[in-house]
Design a protein around this motif. Structure first.
Motif, mmCIF file in Angstrom:
data_model
loop_
_atom_site.group_PDB
_atom_site.id
_atom_site.type_symbol
_atom_site.label_atom_id
_atom_site.label_comp_id
_atom_site.label_asym_id
_atom_site.label_seq_id
_atom_site.Cartn_x
_atom_site.Cartn_y
_atom_site.Cartn_z
ATOM 1 N N PRO A 126 41.575 148.712 50.441
ATOM 2 C CA PRO A 126 42.891 148.199 50.841
ATOM 3 C C PRO A 126 43.004 147.957 52.351
ATOM 4 N N PHE A 127 42.349 148.791 53.113
ATOM 5 C CA PHE A 127 42.386 148.635 54.567
ATOM 6 C C PHE A 127 41.861 147.263 54.971
ATOM 7 N N LEU A 128 40.699 146.879 54.409
ATOM 8 C CA LEU A 128 40.096 145.588 54.736
ATOM 9 C C LEU A 128 40.940 144.435 54.200
ATOM 10 N N THR A 129 41.517 144.653 53.039
ATOM 11 C CA THR A 129 42.321 143.597 52.431
ATOM 12 C C THR A 129 43.580 143.319 53.263
ATOM 13 N N SER A 130 44.265 144.398 53.667
ATOM 14 C CA SER A 130 45.443 144.212 54.519
ATOM 15 C C SER A 130 45.062 143.514 55.814
ATOM 16 N N ALA A 131 43.926 143.913 56.390
ATOM 17 C CA ALA A 131 43.515 143.318 57.657
ATOM 18 C C ALA A 131 43.246 141.823 57.485
ATOM 19 N N ALA A 132 42.533 141.462 56.417
ATOM 20 C CA ALA A 132 42.237 140.041 56.184
ATOM 21 C C ALA A 132 43.537 139.266 55.922
ATOM 22 N N ALA A 133 44.421 139.869 55.151
ATOM 23 C CA ALA A 133 45.695 139.200 54.866
ATOM 24 C C ALA A 133 46.492 138.978 56.148
ATOM 25 N N ASN A 134 46.430 139.966 57.026
ATOM 26 C CA ASN A 134 47.160 139.816 58.292
ATOM 27 C C ASN A 134 46.647 138.631 59.100
ATOM 28 N N VAL A 135 45.348 138.377 59.049
ATOM 29 C CA VAL A 135 44.792 137.241 59.782
ATOM 30 C C VAL A 135 45.276 135.928 59.173
ATOM 31 N N ILE A 136 45.250 135.862 57.864
ATOM 32 C CA ILE A 136 45.716 134.632 57.203
ATOM 33 C C ILE A 136 47.201 134.429 57.499
ATOM 34 N N GLN A 137 47.925 135.524 57.467
ATOM 35 C CA GLN A 137 49.343 135.475 57.813
ATOM 36 C C GLN A 137 49.539 134.928 59.235
ATOM 37 N N ALA A 138 48.701 135.373 60.138
ATOM 38 C CA ALA A 138 48.892 135.001 61.545
ATOM 39 C C ALA A 138 48.350 133.612 61.860
ATOM 40 N N PHE A 139 47.221 133.222 61.247
ATOM 41 C CA PHE A 139 46.535 132.008 61.702
ATOM 42 C C PHE A 139 46.308 130.978 60.604
ATOM 43 N N GLY A 140 46.503 131.364 59.353
ATOM 44 C CA GLY A 140 46.264 130.426 58.259
ATOM 45 C C GLY A 140 47.390 129.394 58.160
ATOM 46 N N SER A 141 47.095 128.319 57.453
ATOM 47 C CA SER A 141 48.133 127.313 57.218
ATOM 48 C C SER A 141 49.115 127.873 56.186
ATOM 49 N N ARG A 142 50.271 127.208 56.115
ATOM 50 C CA ARG A 142 51.259 127.634 55.124
ATOM 51 C C ARG A 142 50.652 127.558 53.709
ATOM 52 N N GLU A 143 49.902 126.527 53.493
ATOM 53 C CA GLU A 143 49.288 126.342 52.187
ATOM 54 C C GLU A 143 48.302 127.486 51.893
ATOM 55 N N GLN A 144 47.504 127.841 52.890
ATOM 56 C CA GLN A 144 46.558 128.963 52.709
ATOM 57 C C GLN A 144 47.330 130.245 52.441
ATOM 58 N N GLN A 145 48.396 130.433 53.180
ATOM 59 C CA GLN A 145 49.187 131.648 52.990
ATOM 60 C C GLN A 145 49.715 131.726 51.565
ATOM 61 N N GLN A 146 50.254 130.607 51.116
ATOM 62 C CA GLN A 146 50.833 130.613 49.775
ATOM 63 C C GLN A 146 49.770 130.825 48.695
ATOM 64 N N ARG A 147 48.608 130.285 48.951
ATOM 65 C CA ARG A 147 47.580 130.369 47.919
ATOM 66 C C ARG A 147 46.961 131.777 47.823
ATOM 67 N N TYR A 148 46.802 132.421 48.959
ATOM 68 C CA TYR A 148 46.053 133.697 48.929
ATOM 69 C C TYR A 148 46.907 134.954 49.088
ATOM 70 N N LEU A 149 47.939 134.863 49.905
ATOM 71 C CA LEU A 149 48.599 136.120 50.269
ATOM 72 C C LEU A 149 49.302 136.836 49.106
ATOM 73 N N PRO A 150 50.044 136.147 48.289
ATOM 74 C CA PRO A 150 50.709 136.905 47.211
ATOM 75 C C PRO A 150 49.686 137.675 46.360
ATOM 76 N N ALA A 151 48.555 137.030 46.097
ATOM 77 C CA ALA A 151 47.533 137.699 45.270
ATOM 78 C C ALA A 151 46.882 138.857 46.027
ATOM 79 N N MET A 152 46.750 138.718 47.318
ATOM 80 C CA MET A 152 46.173 139.818 48.107
ATOM 81 C C MET A 152 47.162 140.978 48.209
#
Lengths: 594, 594
Positions: A126-152
């Motif tokens: 979970p530690f690594l998953t939260s960290a990766a999600a935080n990066v997508i949250q901070a730097f990913g496109s809206r589309e990337q966020q929508q596609r990956y973050l809810p599932a993460m």
């Protein structure tokens, strides 16, 4: 008492030392009153004890298996993962709109402390998953966020950071994984990554790798590195899984400890079909990764602190229960054996552990508090101080946590060396921490070569201001005043050393100056933790005046602070003197002499 | 270069530092000319490389199994055992009449160094067997010697030391295993022993346990302990095996390292049928055991030194081969990566290891030389000095060997943490050494509470005389003279500390004085090893003047000596100052504060 963390200590640090009760004054954290914080802590403790702790030893003894096709982990791991996700901790730091708990970093860190103490290898996923999600949250496109973050955030997908390559190690600028633009705007990734934690597993439907690679034609070195999302399975627009991506597990690495966490070699693009999605802009991948790495480094510090803490509590409990021997001035064998905690040398080993682990936890919580002051409070000074302290927050616990675990083994004696007791596993697990997320040497270079001098050394000044404030407060308490004097006396050579190091670097004496970076890192870490010990002792004294139930607690904090000033700080000061006197020694040793 | 030990270093220590060539002047060692010694070393190296090293990792991964009936070990272990026995090493120290090699302790120690480096867990079986045989040789009856020794020396029987009991640990005076006299002059043994290394295995036809137990009616405490031979199978007069004795394996303990050596819980006399044979006189068991323990302690020191040495050589080889990164003053990513041995921090980690492990090996060989001077030369002073140094010879390598292994891991980085490389196993294996054969704390009490004061402190005086001789010799070499001055300056606080400690003990301040014993042990160990480093540097300089092939070697010894004086000795001096200033701290910490 819980064997994960001393609750009185944790709450003292949270509420008295780092004013968690005041976090609700930040609009973002308005919900986080004391009661809510307690309830979060209690949830974390419950989950950690019920779902993480019970398979601590089993996950070590039955490490993940790879049959050439897929990885198998023990079922308890999956259960722990899902419980963690269901409680919302994967999205603890995200805002309510993202479905997160909008939790302050300080509170999140305190919650994490239970999981890290209970089972650091399981907590890594979970530690690594939260960290990766935080990066997508901070730097990913809206589309990337929508596609990956809810599932993460819900635990369907896990995340990794895929930086290291076999030939490259810490020298990230030399990485060679390639990214070729495809006509559809995606990229084809090709290369091998190594030591990727959680790089494969059977916990989640999918894994989202954040891969560093070079786009064809990018500049060489660190300035030509981009970041890509590379999912194990492609993800359709509706969030369902598509085809298997061309990411193959080449093999598992078998670690000394942290065995429950898979460590993998991953092949990207063996069939030239590995699809990657650029995160943010080209060639800024390392910058994005470091945003995540900095949080990860604090997390590593916390893990090291808590493995140390666990060992301390285990050895403390053992020492209280185990009768053996008699006082050295009692030669009468007909008298009863005493609990080994009565032996002075056992006390020494316990108080040393106490100073390392409670000091380390305080350091990590300080860092978390600074994250909140920066992010929720908009305090730029907090960000600068945090930046300066990050290498220390990563390294001090990683260096002294394993030393604490070494002492825990020694307290248990023969029992400490066998797998029937947990302390040997703590020792093995914790040995990872000075290596990953930037080795000890890398952190030293970061501190002495960069962080000390950023913004004309503003971080130094901010730190010093806080230290002087503490010293002034400590001096108002007669019992502790001599410790403040002692600290101030020791501080002068440190400041002088920093001054001289700065001058030497300015003068171009880079190699001999940075040759001392690792030792300087240890030294400065001890100074920072010594400062925190003074503050803990002072606050505990204040607390005990209001509340009798803090008497023993306060005596312990004061004894530990004294021990730390007398022992650890003196050793650090001596190390500094050695560095000053023999400034260029190590650099000038020829390889053929070794 | 061999990765077990640097041969140039070993031969330098043997012949130049400890004058192995002069051993043949002792009548007992008349056969041991230089050529014979070389041939023995070469035999040991060959066996170690061919039969011990290859299963180093396998014996760890496939640890001994107990199916409730018998123990199974890997076949390579049996082969190594038999090769060792066939080469005569089990009886290396025995006289020709006993079928032994009549080998000097110094030469034997040098031979053992190869086995300990190659595979300490496998080497433990012959080590324990030789030690047990030596006790029977020294204190057993002629009949006992005839019945057991030939089989032990040939490798048919192995031996163990069975001291520890579950409730007793280090406090041997409290052991409760009972011995009841039977009508036939034998005894019936009843009790449980724990952590018995080699307590069961499938290597040998029989196992000869040396068991400490109390004869009914014996005084309580250490003065009522007797020693018994308790064979796994009774042995007939003709040497053939008789009935199974009532010794049962209750279970195996599962260690962090040293996994190839079985660690056992043994039940003696579950059926009240366990036959034991008294060794020597009643109630003198501990005295006999300590005769063996002292040799065992030197052996533990050697094991710790050699596991450290192995790690050093492995990390040195890796550092020379592995390219990564650039010098910190080179920011050009288009230049080639350099071998990591070029990085100053890697040099620091390597030279630190070098000082610990080569210093530890020198210390162990010094002890062996003193054994020879005592036993073959009849030099009572050598015995006294050896007695003083024994806790240091056991503890310094056991404390700093693991630190060397820690640094070896760090040099390898991620590779250091995985079982695909040998250094993590070295780290795990070596962690046993500060625990067994008397913990670190026990050794500290032995040194500060007893050894320093024996015979009116004669050991101290003998040591000091040798140190002053070395200092005078070192001063004749201009490059090294400042190191001698530095040492002499550091020596004064040590001597003062010892003086004051003696006075305090005399005045009855036993608890607070001995509270410092462990740290004092570390400090004095560093002083002793610093002395040896001065002597090594001096001798190497002399050597290099005669022989060009010693140039790099000598530069290395000199650089290591400088590092040690500047760094380790300074840290020890600082620790001493802390001890002096805060003499009674640890003793006065209350358990409830922790």
């Amino acid at each position: 008492m819980s064997r994960l963390v001393n609750q009185q200590d944790l709450e003292f640090l949270l509420f008295d030392m780092f004013s968690a009760g005041a976090l609700q004054h930040y609009p973002r954290y308005a919900d986080y009153d004391t009661e809510t914080i307690h309830s979060m802590l209690s949830t974390a403790q419950g989950l950690a004890e019920d779902y993480f702790l019970p398979h601590f030893q089993k996950a070590d003894a039955q490490e993940p298996q790879f049959d050439g096709d897929s990885v198998t982990t023990i079922p308890e791991l999956k259960q722990a993962w899902q419980q963690f996700a269901d409680a919302g901790f994967l999205a603890a730091r995200q805002s309510h709109e993202q479905g997160g708990l909008q939790m302050p970093a300080l509170v999140n860190m305190a919650c994490q402390s239970y999981f890290m103490a209970a089972n650091p290898a399981t907590a890594a996923y979970p530690f690594l998953t939260s960290a990766a999600a935080n990066v997508i949250q901070a730097f990913g496109s809206r589309e990337q966020q929508q596609r990956y973050l809810p599932a993460m955030f819900s635990g369907r997908f896990a995340g990794t950071m895929a930086l290291t390559e076999p030939a490259v190690g810490s020298s990230l600028g030399d990485l060679t994984t390639k990214a070729t633009a495809a006509r559809d705007g995606t990229y084809r990734i090709k290369g091998q990554k190594m030591y990727i934690s959680g790089g494969d597993q059977d916990l989640t439907e999918n894994i989202v790798h954040l891969v560093l690679a070079r786009i064809e034609g990018a500049p060489i070195g660190v300035k030509g590195i981009s970041m890509f999302i590379v999912p194990k399975f492609l993800v359709n627009e509706d969030g369902s899984l598509g085809a298997r991506n061309d990411v193959a597990l080449a093999g598992l690495l078998h670690k000394m400890g942290y065995r429950g966490t898979t460590s993998t070699v991953l092949n990207f693009g063996e069939q030239d079909q590995c699809v990657g999605y650029l995160v943010g802009e080209p060639n800024r991948g390392l910058e994005y990764m470091f945003k995540m790495m900095n949080e990860a480094r604090i997390g590593v510090g916390l893990g090291a602190a808590m493995i140390g803490y666990r060992g301390y509590l285990e050895s403390l409990a053992y020492a209280k229960e185990r009768p053996q021997g008699r006082a050295p001035d009692n030669k009468d064998p007909s008298t009863a054996a005493i609990p080994i905690i009565e032996h002075a040398d056992v006390k020494r080993m316990l108080i040393s552990q106490k100073t390392y682990v409670e000091g380390s936890l305080a350091l990590c919580l300080l860092a978390a508090r600074l994250v909140d002051e920066d992010e929720a409070g908009g305090d730029a000074d907090a960000a600068i101080l945090l930046d300066l302290l990050t290498p220390i927050v990563k390294s001090y616990p990683s260096y002294y946590g394993p030393r604490a675990n070494d002492l825990a083994i020694q307290v248990l004696g023969g029992s400490g060396y066998i797998r029937e007791y947990p302390v040997e596993q703590c020792y093995r697990d914790n040995r990872l921490n000075p290596i990953h997320e930037g080795t000890h040497g890398i952190q030293g270079l970061d501190l002495l070569g960069r962080k000390l001098w950023q913004q004309q050394g503003k971080g130094q000044k901010l730190l010093l201001r806080r230290i002087h404030k503490t010293l002034a407060e400590v001096r108002t308490i007669p019992e502790l005043a001599p410790l403040a004097d002692r600290y101030e006396q020791a501080l002068q050579p440190l400041l002088q050393h920093i001054l001289v190091a700065g001058e030497r670097l300015q003068a171009g004496e880079i190699k001999p100056t940075l040759a001392q970076a690792s030792v300087f890192l240890d030294v400065m870490g001890t100074y920072v933790v010594a400062w925190l010990w003074l503050d803990m002792a002072r606050l505990a004294k204040v607390k005990a005046e209001q509340d009798d139930s803090f008497n023993d607690f306060t005596q312990g904090k004061v004894a530990a602070a004294k021990h730390f000033m007398q022992w650890e700080l003196t050793q650090a000061e001596s190390a500094l003197a050695s560095l000053n006197q023999f400034a260029s020694g190590w650099d000038q040793i020829a390889p053929e002499w070794l």
